[in-house]
Enzyme design. Structure first.
Site, mmCIF file in Angstrom:
data_model
loop_
_atom_site.group_PDB
_atom_site.id
_atom_site.type_symbol
_atom_site.label_atom_id
_atom_site.label_comp_id
_atom_site.label_asym_id
_atom_site.label_seq_id
_atom_site.Cartn_x
_atom_site.Cartn_y
_atom_site.Cartn_z
ATOM 1 N N GLU A 53 16.496 -13.079 -0.571
ATOM 2 C CA GLU A 53 17.766 -13.808 -0.618
ATOM 3 C C GLU A 53 18.604 -13.480 -1.842
ATOM 4 O OE1 GLU A 53 20.905 -16.648 -0.778
ATOM 5 O OE2 GLU A 53 19.420 -16.338 -2.353
ATOM 6 N N ASP A 54 17.965 -13.300 -2.978
ATOM 7 C CA ASP A 54 18.716 -12.942 -4.174
ATOM 8 C C ASP A 54 17.931 -11.901 -4.950
ATOM 9 O OD1 ASP A 54 20.840 -12.936 -5.888
ATOM 10 O OD2 ASP A 54 20.370 -14.825 -6.876
ATOM 11 N N HIS A 115 15.243 -19.543 -4.402
ATOM 12 C CA HIS A 115 16.573 -19.306 -3.833
ATOM 13 C C HIS A 115 17.313 -18.349 -4.777
ATOM 14 C CE1 HIS A 115 19.976 -21.524 -1.409
ATOM 15 N NE2 HIS A 115 20.113 -20.218 -1.386
ATOM 16 N N ILE A 117 18.524 -16.501 -8.256
ATOM 17 C CA ILE A 117 17.837 -16.154 -9.498
ATOM 18 C C ILE A 117 18.827 -15.548 -10.489
ATOM 19 C CG2 ILE A 117 15.639 -15.761 -8.330
ATOM 20 C CD1 ILE A 117 16.100 -12.756 -8.641
ATOM 21 N N ASN A 168 22.220 -23.779 -5.220
ATOM 22 C CA ASN A 168 22.163 -22.571 -4.408
ATOM 23 C C ASN A 168 21.927 -21.350 -5.289
ATOM 24 O OD1 ASN A 168 23.329 -20.116 -3.033
ATOM 25 N ND2 ASN A 168 23.572 -21.579 -1.350
ATOM 26 N N ASP A 169 22.785 -21.167 -6.276
ATOM 27 C CA ASP A 169 22.679 -19.989 -7.136
ATOM 28 C C ASP A 169 22.994 -20.385 -8.576
ATOM 29 O OD1 ASP A 169 22.225 -17.328 -7.746
ATOM 30 O OD2 ASP A 169 24.271 -16.688 -7.287
ATOM 31 N N ASN A 224 28.644 -21.045 -3.291
ATOM 32 C CA ASN A 224 27.459 -20.217 -3.042
ATOM 33 C C ASN A 224 27.141 -19.348 -4.253
ATOM 34 O OD1 ASN A 224 25.542 -18.356 -1.808
ATOM 35 N ND2 ASN A 224 26.231 -19.139 0.153
ATOM 36 N N ASP A 269 28.520 -14.368 0.145
ATOM 37 C CA ASP A 269 27.303 -15.039 -0.315
ATOM 38 C C ASP A 269 27.085 -14.746 -1.797
ATOM 39 O OD1 ASP A 269 24.572 -16.022 -0.564
ATOM 40 O OD2 ASP A 269 24.430 -15.936 1.605
ATOM 41 N N ASN A 270 26.083 -13.978 -2.148
ATOM 42 C CA ASN A 270 25.779 -13.729 -3.563
ATOM 43 C C ASN A 270 26.624 -12.596 -4.141
ATOM 44 O OD1 ASN A 270 23.790 -15.728 -3.878
ATOM 45 N ND2 ASN A 270 22.257 -14.423 -2.912
#
EC number: 3.1.1.2
Length: 355
Positions: A53-54, A115, A117, A168-169, A224, A269-270
């Site tokens: 995810e990250d 989730h 990082i 989330n982040d 996000n 998203d990221n």
């Protein structure tokens, strides 16, 4: 007359519902299909099957990857196993992943659900990894120290706070200092579902330090990804369901001032930032409906955008990669190192490509 009033109210209700349903589909970009954009040489990363995810790549080529996220309403291919942090050395000719062991007597590995990082390296070259964790559907930030020789993470601290309910982040700005996005306002899952459906735009960003915690930006429709410019002067925030990336100026007292926003035809998203050029690399969901309502016969696509010169009046946005989900499902993050691109996903695999 009563029947006429009832019929009128019913008609108004149906009209409002249809209008809102249309807005909901627009926010999820429900009708978009991608046209493939290929890169010359891509390979799936061996050892990643349940998400990446990250990820964050250090200047020396070591990549840290969060894997195994269980998130409400999102598909998981391994829902009963804890998550993990993976390490990948991008200096190797054919890099593979290694699961980092976690030491520290007070950390519960069995409930690890990583989730977002972020890393921070201090003046003594000690490297800290900050990880958003969702043990038992809660939100914490786990502080680790990376032990390179042992290839392990030493757990130092668990951070909890009432202003960090739905993290989330994060982006680290010190060993125990960070900006973090809360993607929902409510804690209750039922209220969260209505918050998202109604598009209340109540999510927010927090600055955390051991001595001070405060909201620094708010009014987001699912805040996000978050990151910071190489010079530390600007903070970038992805607003998933508004399809926007916001640029904020960071001040000496850690407050943020909005400067500009960029609009996209995708769910951003990221955000990764190239430390050499300052370019933004963004993992995106072309069609959010396929992420939140998973169908193996019609899987979510993947997309990577590169944003150059974001602080100028005419930023350049390039679609670097796009694929309909047959190879890579649900891209969330992308980062570059020496002409290579590493792409992660929320629950699927990871892809390593030449640019």
């Amino acid at each position: 007359m009563a029947k006429l009033i009832a019929l009128t109210l019913l008609g108004m209700g149906l009209a409002l519902f249809r209008n809102h349903q249309s807005s909901y589909q627009t926010r999820l970009n429900a009708l978009r299909e991608v046209q493939p954009v290929e890169l010359p040489n891509c390979n799936l990363v061996k050892g990643i099957e349940t998400g990446s995810e990250d990820l964050e790549i250090l200047p020396n080529g070591l990549a840290f990857i969060s894997s195994g996220l269980k998130y409400p309403g999102i598909k998981s291919f391994n829902p009963n196993s804890p998550g993990k942090i993976l390490l990948m050395d991008l200096n190797e000719e054919d890099p593979t992943v290694l699961e980092l062991g976690i030491t520290g007597s007070k950390f519960d590995v069995s409930s690890f659900n990583p989730h977002g990082i972020s890393t921070f390296t201090d003046e003594d070259n000690a490297m800290y990894l900050l990880v958003v964790n969702h043990p038992d559907a809660k939100s914490t930030v786990e502080l680790f120290k990376f032990q390179e020789e042992e290839k392990s993470l030493l757990h130092l601290k668990t951070i909890r706070h009432k202003l960090l309910p739905n993290l989330n982040d994060i982006v680290a700005v010190g060993p125990e200092h960070f900006y973090g996005t809360n993607d929902h306002y409510f804690l209750d899952p039922y209220l969260q579902s209505w918050e998202m459906y109604l598009g209340l735009a109540w999510s927010y960003v927090v600055y955390y330090s051991p001595s001070e915690v405060r909201v620094v930006a708010e009014g987001f429709d699912f805040a996000n990804g978050i990151n910071i410019s190489p010079d530390g002067k600007y903070v970038y925030i992805a607003e998933l369901l508004a399809h926007k990336i916001h640029v904020y100026e960071k001040h000496a007292n850690w407050t943020l001032t909005p400067l500009k926003s960029l609009d996209f035809n995708t769910l951003v998203d990221n955000i990764s930032v190239d430390p050499e050029t300052g370019d933004l690399w963004v993992g995106c969901h072309p069609n959010g409906m396929k992420i939140f309502f998973y169908d193996s016969e019609n899987p979510p696509a993947s997309e990577v955008l590169r944003i150059q010169n974001i602080l100028t009046e005419e930023p350049k946005v390039t679609q670097v990669y796009a694929e309909n989900g047959t190879v890579l499902q649900g891209s969330t993050v992308a980062s570059v190192y020496k002409g290579k691109l590493l792409i992660g996903t929320v629950f699927h695999k990871a892809l390593y490509c030449e640019l």
